[in-house]
Design a protein around this motif. Sequence first.
Motif, PDB file in Angstrom:
ATOM      1  N   GLU A 142       0.826  -1.212   0.000  1.00  0.00           N
ATOM      2  CA  GLU A 142       0.000   0.000   0.000  1.00  0.00           C
ATOM      3  C   GLU A 142       0.857   1.258   0.000  1.00  0.00           C
ATOM      4  OE1 GLU A 142      -4.210   1.522   1.936  1.00  0.00           O
ATOM      5  OE2 GLU A 142      -3.306  -0.376   2.564  1.00  0.00           O
ATOM      6  N   ARG A 143       2.020   1.202   0.628  1.00  0.00           N
ATOM      7  CA  ARG A 143       2.926   2.354   0.603  1.00  0.00           C
ATOM      8  C   ARG A 143       3.302   2.734  -0.822  1.00  0.00           C
ATOM      9  NH1 ARG A 143       7.926   0.534   3.585  1.00  0.00           N
ATOM     10  NH2 ARG A 143       8.789   2.377   2.552  1.00  0.00           N
ATOM     11  N   GLN A 144       3.372   1.756  -1.698  1.00  0.00           N
ATOM     12  CA  GLN A 144       3.828   1.998  -3.062  1.00  0.00           C
ATOM     13  C   GLN A 144       2.862   2.857  -3.877  1.00  0.00           C
ATOM     14  OE1 GLN A 144       4.662  -1.848  -4.789  1.00  0.00           O
ATOM     15  NE2 GLN A 144       6.247  -2.335  -3.284  1.00  0.00           N
ATOM     16  N   ALA A 145       1.646   3.032  -3.377  1.00  0.00           N
ATOM     17  CA  ALA A 145       0.642   3.820  -4.114  1.00  0.00           C
ATOM     18  C   ALA A 145       1.075   5.271  -4.290  1.00  0.00           C
ATOM     19  CB  ALA A 145      -0.700   3.750  -3.399  1.00  0.00           C
ATOM     20  N   ILE A 146       1.971   5.765  -3.441  1.00  0.00           N
ATOM     21  CA  ILE A 146       2.382   7.165  -3.582  1.00  0.00           C
ATOM     22  C   ILE A 146       3.083   7.409  -4.912  1.00  0.00           C
ATOM     23  CG2 ILE A 146       2.583   7.530  -1.098  1.00  0.00           C
ATOM     24  CD1 ILE A 146       5.632   7.375  -1.424  1.00  0.00           C
ATOM     25  N   LEU A 147       3.671   6.384  -5.507  1.00  0.00           N
ATOM     26  CA  LEU A 147       4.420   6.558  -6.752  1.00  0.00           C
ATOM     27  C   LEU A 147       3.512   6.722  -7.961  1.00  0.00           C
ATOM     28  CD1 LEU A 147       7.307   3.966  -6.282  1.00  0.00           C
ATOM     29  CD2 LEU A 147       7.353   6.433  -5.861  1.00  0.00           C
ATOM     30  N   THR A 148       2.254   6.336  -7.840  1.00  0.00           N
ATOM     31  CA  THR A 148       1.340   6.405  -8.977  1.00  0.00           C
ATOM     32  C   THR A 148       0.133   7.292  -8.709  1.00  0.00           C
ATOM     33  OG1 THR A 148       0.233   4.384  -8.191  1.00  0.00           O
ATOM     34  CG2 THR A 148       2.001   4.116  -9.815  1.00  0.00           C
ATOM     35  N   GLY A 149       0.092   7.932  -7.546  1.00  0.00           N
ATOM     36  CA  GLY A 149      -1.035   8.787  -7.211  1.00  0.00           C
ATOM     37  C   GLY A 149      -0.900  10.177  -7.804  1.00  0.00           C
ATOM     38  N   ASP A 150      -1.766  11.075  -7.361  1.00  0.00           N
ATOM     39  CA  ASP A 150      -1.690  12.463  -7.800  1.00  0.00           C
ATOM     40  C   ASP A 150      -0.443  13.113  -7.213  1.00  0.00           C
ATOM     41  OD1 ASP A 150      -4.104  12.127  -9.080  1.00  0.00           O
ATOM     42  OD2 ASP A 150      -5.280  12.845  -7.360  1.00  0.00           O
ATOM     43  N   ASP A 151       0.264  13.874  -8.021  1.00  0.00           N
ATOM     44  CA  ASP A 151       1.464  14.584  -7.591  1.00  0.00           C
ATOM     45  C   ASP A 151       2.438  13.640  -6.880  1.00  0.00           C
ATOM     46  OD1 ASP A 151       3.174  16.734  -7.283  1.00  0.00           O
ATOM     47  OD2 ASP A 151       2.258  17.417  -5.428  1.00  0.00           O
ATOM     48  N   PRO A 152       2.903  12.586  -7.554  1.00  0.00           N
ATOM     49  CA  PRO A 152       3.797  11.615  -6.908  1.00  0.00           C
ATOM     50  C   PRO A 152       5.167  12.223  -6.630  1.00  0.00           C
ATOM     51  CG  PRO A 152       3.709  11.190  -9.252  1.00  0.00           C
ATOM     52  CD  PRO A 152       2.683  12.265  -8.977  1.00  0.00           C
ATOM     53  N   PRO A 153       5.870  11.709  -5.627  1.00  0.00           N
ATOM     54  CA  PRO A 153       7.215  12.210  -5.356  1.00  0.00           C
ATOM     55  C   PRO A 153       8.199  11.738  -6.422  1.00  0.00           C
ATOM     56  CG  PRO A 153       6.777  10.291  -4.017  1.00  0.00           C
ATOM     57  CD  PRO A 153       5.486  10.618  -4.726  1.00  0.00           C
ATOM     58  N   MET A 154       9.313  12.429  -6.526  1.00  0.00           N
ATOM     59  CA  MET A 154      10.418  11.951  -7.337  1.00  0.00           C
ATOM     60  C   MET A 154      11.170  10.918  -6.510  1.00  0.00           C
ATOM     61  SD  MET A 154       9.966  13.772 -10.033  1.00  0.00           S
ATOM     62  CE  MET A 154      11.464  13.461 -10.966  1.00  0.00           C
ATOM     63  N   LEU A 155      11.443   9.764  -7.087  1.00  0.00           N
ATOM     64  CA  LEU A 155      12.171   8.703  -6.394  1.00  0.00           C
ATOM     65  C   LEU A 155      13.518   8.521  -7.076  1.00  0.00           C
ATOM     66  CD1 LEU A 155      12.196   6.426  -4.262  1.00  0.00           C
ATOM     67  CD2 LEU A 155      11.194   4.920  -5.994  1.00  0.00           C
ATOM     68  N   ARG A 156      14.590   8.700  -6.302  1.00  0.00           N
ATOM     69  CA  ARG A 156      15.954   8.584  -6.816  1.00  0.00           C
ATOM     70  C   ARG A 156      16.653   7.466  -6.045  1.00  0.00           C
ATOM     71  NH1 ARG A 156      13.786  10.678 -10.256  1.00  0.00           N
ATOM     72  NH2 ARG A 156      14.057  12.770 -11.133  1.00  0.00           N
TER      73      ARG A 156
END
Length: 277
Positions: A142-156
């Motif tokens: 469920e944490r992974q949903a932030i990557l595909t939601g509205d205004d997702p964070p940049m992940l580096r």
Amino acid sequence: MALTLRKLRETAGIAAAEAARRVDHDASWLSRIETAEVRPHPNDVRALLTLYGVEGDQAEAVLAVARQAKQRGWWQRYSDVLPDWFTAYVGMESEASVIRTYECQMVPGLLQTEEYARAAFDGAPVPMRGDEVDRQVALRMERQAILTGDDPPMLRVVIDEGAARRMVGGPEVLRRQLTRLLEESTRSNVQIQLLPYSAGVGFDGSFVILDFPPLPAPYPDAAEERMVYVDTLTGALYLERPAEVAAYAAAHEQLQALALAPKPTRDTLRAIVADPT
């Protein structure tokens, strides 16, 4: 939201206990808000902003975020398996605008497949019951949903080659996990780099750097806030002092410079998928 409210309170020079008392709450309530354990009601946010002397457009910008948020974070559903020290991280992760991570042992949780995550929890040095593993895996997914939601964070992400080759769950689980990395690396907000064995020693220890949106103007300290998270066996370290954050930020930049660029990383991952031995 959490760090913004804390920073505004500190700028106003008001102690947490005093601020909570003046808006008719106890100190533990404000502590839970400032660590992102719970989401405040917009009416409470307005009361705090008035207390801190925040008005006009600046106040409306903060209130707009509060109105969009749920009063309690979704992660509270996992309170039975979510320790306090990690609850704060999950809340702050959900608010970050940029997530930078280095992993020397495992694929980052935000990019794990369900079967890889399950194998990781099953093989953890601290044993868990089967139902606890189920809950932990569900939380991670469920944490992974932030990557595909509205205004997702940049992940580096920088992943050590050893982590990409470690047989978590066996060859087939690893192949599917690396295939998932290849798929995720095509997202515009995700950058994955592999630190090859040829780069040398690398860095002994995984860590995450969270960047948060800046405070609304005209605050003098409106630069993006950063926090470093370091996981341990029985807890975690949250580092906020400028010197500590700067050291980890420099380390991540150096690791990125030593790592393969995104395209060579994909080529190497494909080669490992073809022959993971």
